[in-house]
Design a protein around this motif. Structure first.
Motif, PDB file in Angstrom:
ATOM      1  N   ILE A 199       0.884  -1.142   0.063  1.00 61.51           N
ATOM      2  CA  ILE A 199      -0.151   0.236  -0.025  1.00 61.51           C
ATOM      3  C   ILE A 199       0.889   1.196   0.064  1.00 61.51           C
ATOM      4  O   ILE A 199       1.638   1.302   0.832  1.00 61.51           O
ATOM      5  CB  ILE A 199      -0.935   0.041   1.276  1.00 61.51           C
TER       6      ILE A 199
ATOM      7  N   SER B   3      -2.255   4.823   3.261  1.00 62.21           N
ATOM      8  CA  SER B   3      -3.238   4.163   3.809  1.00 62.21           C
ATOM      9  C   SER B   3      -3.868   5.363   4.613  1.00 62.21           C
ATOM     10  O   SER B   3      -3.053   5.879   5.558  1.00 62.21           O
ATOM     11  CB  SER B   3      -2.628   2.944   4.545  1.00 62.21           C
TER      12      SER B   3
ATOM     13  N   GLN C 251      -5.257   3.564  -0.266  1.00 63.39           N
ATOM     14  CA  GLN C 251      -6.366   2.498   0.287  1.00 63.39           C
ATOM     15  C   GLN C 251      -7.113   3.621   1.347  1.00 63.39           C
ATOM     16  O   GLN C 251      -6.304   3.864   2.504  1.00 63.39           O
ATOM     17  CB  GLN C 251      -5.857   1.524   0.855  1.00 63.39           C
TER      18      GLN C 251
ATOM     19  N   SER D 166      -7.209   5.646   7.326  1.00 61.20           N
ATOM     20  CA  SER D 166      -8.527   4.728   7.933  1.00 61.20           C
ATOM     21  C   SER D 166      -8.755   5.448   9.151  1.00 61.20           C
ATOM     22  O   SER D 166      -7.972   6.257   9.910  1.00 61.20           O
ATOM     23  CB  SER D 166      -7.958   3.464   8.384  1.00 61.20           C
TER      24      SER D 166
END
Length: 87
Positions: free
Chosen positions: A17, A20, A61, A22
């Motif tokens: 990745i 990232s 991501q 999140s």
């Protein structure tokens, strides 16, 4: 409310990745529900992600409970450009 800014980076041979993003999954702890957490806001601009000589991995991501603005990013030679978890 300002959030995290990821800007003007070069990620080369990123592997799995490149970038990232999140938030908190809000998963139950020992079977008990937990309070809903704040959703982080990201501004991701003017970045270059290069997967490597062989296309592999994910460029950007977006994980659970994240709210990014993706602007003017270059993603090259990855298996997946942008992957979003819809939860």
């Amino acid at each position: 409310m300002p959030g995290v800014v990821v800007s003007n980076n070069i990620v080369s041979n990123s592997g799995s990745i490149g970038i990232s993003l999140s938030g908190d999954a809000n998963a139950a702890v020992s079977g008990q529900p937990v309070p809903v957490s704040a959703v982080p806001f990201y501004r991701v601009t003017n970045n270059t992600v290069f997967g490597g000589s062989t296309a592999s991995g994910i460029g950007i991501q977006v994980g659970v409970n994240a709210a990014p603005s993706l602007l003017n990013n270059i993603i090259a030679n990855t298996a997946t450009g942008i992957a979003v978890n819809p939860t």
